[in-house]
Every structure is written in C-alpha cells, then in structure tokens.
Design a protein around this motif. Structure first.
Motif, PDB file in Angstrom:
ATOM      1  N   CYS A   1      30.952 -16.085  49.945  1.00 34.34           N
ATOM      2  CA  CYS A   1      31.193 -16.373  51.363  1.00 34.34           C
ATOM      3  C   CYS A   1      32.520 -17.098  51.550  1.00 34.34           C
ATOM      4  O   CYS A   1      32.873 -17.983  50.762  1.00 34.34           O
ATOM      5  CB  CYS A   1      30.077 -17.251  51.923  1.00 34.34           C
ATOM      6  N   ILE A   2      33.228 -16.733  52.613  1.00 36.40           N
ATOM      7  CA  ILE A   2      34.495 -17.378  52.920  1.00 36.40           C
ATOM      8  C   ILE A   2      34.738 -17.303  54.421  1.00 36.40           C
ATOM      9  O   ILE A   2      34.399 -16.299  55.054  1.00 36.40           O
ATOM     10  CB  ILE A   2      35.666 -16.713  52.148  1.00 36.40           C
ATOM     11  N   ARG A   3      35.264 -18.365  54.993  1.00 37.48           N
ATOM     12  CA  ARG A   3      35.587 -18.345  56.426  1.00 37.48           C
ATOM     13  C   ARG A   3      36.836 -17.497  56.650  1.00 37.48           C
ATOM     14  O   ARG A   3      37.756 -17.494  55.822  1.00 37.48           O
ATOM     15  CB  ARG A   3      35.802 -19.759  56.956  1.00 37.48           C
ATOM     16  N   ALA A   4      36.853 -16.814  57.784  1.00 33.73           N
ATOM     17  CA  ALA A   4      37.977 -15.927  58.086  1.00 33.73           C
ATOM     18  C   ALA A   4      39.308 -16.672  58.051  1.00 33.73           C
ATOM     19  O   ALA A   4      40.318 -16.149  57.563  1.00 33.73           O
ATOM     20  CB  ALA A   4      37.772 -15.273  59.453  1.00 33.73           C
ATOM     21  N   LYS A   5      39.322 -17.905  58.523  1.00 37.52           N
ATOM     22  CA  LYS A   5      40.568 -18.671  58.570  1.00 37.52           C
ATOM     23  C   LYS A   5      41.091 -19.022  57.181  1.00 37.52           C
ATOM     24  O   LYS A   5      42.279 -19.359  57.023  1.00 37.52           O
ATOM     25  CB  LYS A   5      40.374 -19.948  59.389  1.00 37.52           C
ATOM     26  N   ASP A   6      40.224 -18.957  56.171  1.00 34.70           N
ATOM     27  CA  ASP A   6      40.627 -19.313  54.809  1.00 34.70           C
ATOM     28  C   ASP A   6      41.148 -18.126  54.002  1.00 34.70           C
ATOM     29  O   ASP A   6      41.575 -18.289  52.860  1.00 34.70           O
ATOM     30  CB  ASP A   6      39.454 -19.949  54.064  1.00 34.70           C
TER      31      ASP A   6
END
Length: 221
Positions: free
Chosen positions: A154-159
């Motif tokens: 999982c990863i945030r779009a901003k990252d």
C-alpha cells in the motif's frame, strides 16, 4: 476471427475477471475485519447521473448538480474518484482506497516474461495524476497474489514520485514503490495475517483456474 484478435479478446476478458475478483476479495477482507466498505468510485456517480437522465433532468441541471452541489466537486474530480471509502467509527478512521490487481505477463507459450512486484509495478499515468491532483491521500492497494511472499503493498498517491519510475510506456509506467510501500495492516490494523493469507490464496487459485479452459497461447495477464 484471426488468432491475434482472439488473443486480445481472451486477454482482456481474463484481466477483467481477475481484477474484479481481486477487488471483491479485498472488500470482503476489510468487511470481515470490522471496517465499513462504501462504494465511492465514478461508476456509482455514473449510475446516479443515469437515473437523473431517466427522470428527465436536463444536461445543464445535471452539470450544475454534480459540479456545484455534490460534495463541491467538479466533473473531472468526480471522474477520478477512488473505488472505495473505508470507515471505522470506533477508530475515527476514514480512508479512500483504490484497489489494484498486479499479476504476471506471459507470452503465447505461457512463459512468464514479467512478474509485477513492489519493485516493478505498473501504474496508469493519467489516473495517478488525477489522484495526486484531487485525491492525494488515496491509498493505492496492490494485490501481489502470484508471488511466493503473497501480500498487499500500500502507498498513498502523493508518495508516488517520478524518481520511482524505472520504465515509461504509452499509458502505464513501471514504478519501484518498495521503499515507501507499507503492508495492509499499517493502514488497517484490524486485518489479521490469517485473513490476508486466505484472501491471497483465493485470488491466486482463481488466476490459475481461470486460465485452464483457455488456449495456453492466450494466457497473457
């Protein structure tokens, strides 16, 4: 119907089914872990718009409704909404999630020519840009059920940043998200390792079973 066209149609159908099953299994996993899973994507809004059309609402009124009224969003933002909203009132948790199936690519003989992982995952360039513009905190959840170490990353779009790109293509770019990606439990701690393992095995089994009735030369994921 020529062989190339049949290959394309089989590939498209298989990918659609695998993606839908993977996303459905992910939703059930979160529900079984005590989270409320709410459909949030553009498809839901699209159905609402269709209902408005059937009721005789004019185009100008529909645009006004969905630009000025619906959560203050304009149409480009509505089109790019993530798939799901995940809620747990006890924890005060509320997250937007986009679930992505990431599998293998095979040639006509069924030989693996690419296996997606956190070190090499395909992301749609246009969708990523939309998330980062309108929904930067969206959690992108990648299902890697085909790997020996089956897990969600999982990863945030901003990252997701340009320096992670390892190869660029027409619509999709390949990213190495391994350094910033987190396990599913990082964002959703109620999910047990046992349920994650069971979920991954179900998705992996479906991939294998789904390809059995199809000509081996068409097994491109």
């Amino acid at each position: 119907m020529n062989e190339l066209y049949k290959l394309y149609k089989a590939r498209h159908l298989v990918n659609m089914i695998k993606g839908e099953f993977s996303n459905s299994a992910f939703e059930k996993l979160l529900k079984a872990s005590g989270y409320d899973v709410l459909p949030y994507g553009y498809e839901i809004t699209y159905r609402e718009i269709c209902n408005d059309v059937r009721k005789g609402l004019g185009e100008a009124d529909i645009v006004r409704k969905y630009e000025d009224v619906k959560c203050g969003m304009h149409l480009d933002q509505i089109r790019s909404t993530p798939d799901l909203k995940i809620v747990n009132k006890e924890e005060g948790l509320e997250e937007l999630v986009e679930s992505k199936f990431a599998g293998e690519t095979k040639d006509k003989q069924g030989n693996i020519i690419r296996s997606q992982s956190a070190n090499d995952v395909s992301i749609n360039r246009e969708k990523l840009q939309s998330y980062q513009m309108y929904w930067e905190n969206t959690i992108m959840v990648f299902t890697f059920a085909h790997l020996e170490d089956k897990k969600y990353h999982c990863i945030r779009a901003k990252d997701v940043t340009d320096d992670m790109i390892i190869e660029m293509h027409n619509k999709y770019d390949n990213y190495d998200i391994s350094e910033k990606a987190r396990p599913l439990k990082y964002f959703f701690p109620r999910v047990s390792d046992e349920l994650i393992k069971l979920n991954m095995e179900l998705v992996d089994d479906l991939q294998k079973d789904l390809l059995k009735p199809i000509n081996p030369g068409w097994t491109i994921s």
